[in-house]
Design a protein around this motif. Structure first.
Motif, short mmCIF file in Angstrom:
data_model
loop_
_atom_site.label_atom_id
_atom_site.label_comp_id
_atom_site.label_asym_id
_atom_site.label_seq_id
_atom_site.Cartn_x
_atom_site.Cartn_y
_atom_site.Cartn_z
N GLU A 1 4.95 136.15 -1.89
CA GLU A 1 3.64 136.39 -2.47
C GLU A 1 3.36 135.53 -3.70
OE1 GLU A 1 1.44 138.50 -0.99
OE2 GLU A 1 2.96 138.85 0.54
N THR A 2 4.39 134.93 -4.27
CA THR A 2 4.24 134.16 -5.49
C THR A 2 3.63 132.80 -5.19
OG1 THR A 2 6.19 135.26 -6.40
CG2 THR A 2 5.45 133.27 -7.52
N PRO A 3 2.49 132.48 -5.81
CA PRO A 3 1.86 131.17 -5.57
C PRO A 3 2.60 130.07 -6.33
CG PRO A 3 0.51 132.48 -7.06
CD PRO A 3 1.68 133.33 -6.65
N VAL A 4 3.34 129.24 -5.62
CA VAL A 4 4.16 128.21 -6.27
C VAL A 4 3.88 126.80 -5.76
CG1 VAL A 4 6.06 129.74 -6.88
CG2 VAL A 4 6.05 128.64 -4.66
N PHE A 5 3.28 126.65 -4.59
CA PHE A 5 3.12 125.32 -3.99
C PHE A 5 1.76 124.72 -4.32
CE2 PHE A 5 5.73 127.81 -0.91
CZ PHE A 5 6.93 127.18 -1.16
N VAL A 6 1.79 123.47 -4.79
CA VAL A 6 0.53 122.74 -4.97
C VAL A 6 0.03 122.36 -3.59
CG1 VAL A 6 1.09 121.92 -7.28
CG2 VAL A 6 1.74 120.55 -5.28
N ILE A 7 -1.21 121.94 -3.49
CA ILE A 7 -1.83 121.71 -2.19
C ILE A 7 -1.09 120.66 -1.36
CG2 ILE A 7 -3.51 120.03 -3.08
CD1 ILE A 7 -5.54 121.40 -1.08
N SER A 8 -0.57 119.62 -1.99
CA SER A 8 0.11 118.58 -1.22
C SER A 8 1.41 119.12 -0.60
CB SER A 8 0.41 117.37 -2.12
OG SER A 8 1.23 117.75 -3.21
N VAL A 9 2.13 119.95 -1.33
CA VAL A 9 3.37 120.52 -0.80
C VAL A 9 3.05 121.53 0.29
CG1 VAL A 9 5.41 121.90 -1.38
CG2 VAL A 9 4.62 120.12 -2.96
N ALA A 10 2.04 122.38 0.06
CA ALA A 10 1.65 123.37 1.08
C ALA A 10 1.20 122.67 2.35
CB ALA A 10 0.54 124.26 0.53
N ALA A 11 0.45 121.58 2.20
CA ALA A 11 -0.01 120.83 3.37
C ALA A 11 1.18 120.27 4.14
CB ALA A 11 -0.96 119.72 2.95
N GLN A 12 2.14 119.73 3.43
CA GLN A 12 3.33 119.18 4.07
C GLN A 12 4.12 120.28 4.78
OE1 GLN A 12 5.97 117.17 1.39
NE2 GLN A 12 7.22 116.30 3.04
N LEU A 13 4.30 121.44 4.11
CA LEU A 13 5.04 122.55 4.71
C LEU A 13 4.35 123.08 5.96
CD1 LEU A 13 6.11 124.50 1.49
CD2 LEU A 13 7.61 123.22 3.04
N ALA A 14 3.02 123.07 5.95
CA ALA A 14 2.24 123.59 7.08
C ALA A 14 2.02 122.53 8.15
CB ALA A 14 0.90 124.13 6.58
N GLY A 15 2.35 121.27 7.85
CA GLY A 15 2.14 120.21 8.82
C GLY A 15 0.68 119.84 8.97
N MET A 16 -0.07 119.87 7.86
CA MET A 16 -1.50 119.58 7.89
C MET A 16 -1.84 118.58 6.79
SD MET A 16 -3.11 123.37 8.07
CE MET A 16 -2.89 124.44 9.44
N HIS A 17 -3.06 118.12 6.82
CA HIS A 17 -3.58 117.25 5.77
C HIS A 17 -4.15 118.14 4.67
CE1 HIS A 17 -6.01 114.22 3.76
NE2 HIS A 17 -5.22 113.32 4.35
N ALA A 18 -4.03 117.70 3.44
CA ALA A 18 -4.54 118.48 2.30
C ALA A 18 -6.02 118.77 2.44
CB ALA A 18 -4.24 117.76 0.99
N GLN A 19 -6.77 117.84 3.02
CA GLN A 19 -8.21 118.05 3.19
C GLN A 19 -8.48 119.23 4.14
OE1 GLN A 19 -10.20 116.39 1.23
NE2 GLN A 19 -11.97 117.52 1.97
N THR A 20 -7.62 119.42 5.12
CA THR A 20 -7.76 120.55 6.04
C THR A 20 -7.58 121.86 5.27
OG1 THR A 20 -6.86 119.18 7.82
CG2 THR A 20 -6.89 121.55 8.18
N LEU A 21 -6.62 121.89 4.35
CA LEU A 21 -6.41 123.08 3.54
C LEU A 21 -7.63 123.38 2.67
CD1 LEU A 21 -3.48 122.47 4.47
CD2 LEU A 21 -2.74 123.32 2.26
N ARG A 22 -8.23 122.33 2.13
CA ARG A 22 -9.45 122.52 1.33
C ARG A 22 -10.57 123.10 2.19
NH1 ARG A 22 -7.62 117.44 -0.44
NH2 ARG A 22 -6.81 117.54 -2.57
N GLN A 23 -10.70 122.60 3.43
CA GLN A 23 -11.73 123.11 4.34
C GLN A 23 -11.47 124.58 4.67
OE1 GLN A 23 -11.83 121.26 8.21
NE2 GLN A 23 -13.70 122.33 8.82
N TYR A 24 -10.22 124.92 4.96
CA TYR A 24 -9.89 126.31 5.27
C TYR A 24 -10.16 127.22 4.07
CZ TYR A 24 -7.54 124.74 9.56
OH TYR A 24 -7.26 124.21 10.80
#
Length: 152
Positions: free
Chosen positions: A14-37
């Motif tokens: 539950e702890t928010p620790v990942f910046v968008i670039s790391v979260a995108a890499q962990l999820a296998g997506m582009h950071a822009q996709t995360l912004r859209q979601y």
């Protein structure tokens, strides 16, 4: 839910620790996709004081689930509906758990109260303690016969 076998200061899911670039890499997506979601409300990461997004392990798992559903051909609106329904199911399960706990407590209280004493008049007119729903025991058997005749 926090893992119990880790250091007390270690982050949980539950702890928010990942910046968008790391979260995108962990999820296998582009950071822009995360912004859209995020704009669509599919995933709502925490924000820093400066407005930067911070993703938790749970957010990354949710992103992976969204990606899986999207690859199976589910539209973003369909994914949103699925996520809403899953959240409702989770809330209902939690409520059922609360109600089960309340019911168990009520049943325990009922069992505890079943040991309470009720007082009644005994066969000789004395006060005797009996359990709820019971009558005082008779100490003698009556041989009397009563005849009832209705009035005409």
């Amino acid at each position: 839910m926090a893992r119990t076998n880790q250091h007390p200061m270690a982050p949980d899911d539950e702890t928010p620790v990942f910046v968008i670039s790391v979260a995108a890499q962990l999820a296998g997506m582009h950071a822009q996709t995360l912004r859209q979601y995020d704009r669509l409300g599919l995933v709502s990461p925490s924000r820093t004081q400066g407005g930067g997004r911070r993703y938790s392990g749970r957010d990354v798992s949710l992103l992976r689930e969204i990606q899986r559903l999207s690859q199976e051909g589910v539209s973003l609106a369909g994914i949103q509906r699925i996520l809403d329904l899953e959240n409702q199911v989770e809330a209902l399960r939690a409520r059922v758990g609360e109600l089960v706990t309340e019911l168990d407590a009520a049943r325990s209280l009922e069992v505890a109260r079943s040991g309470e004493r009720v007082f009644a008049a005994g066969p000789r007119g004395d006060v005797v303690a009996v359990r709820p729903g019971q009558r005082p025991k008779r100490t003698f058997a009556s041989q009397a016969l009563v005849v009832w005749r209705p009035q005409r």
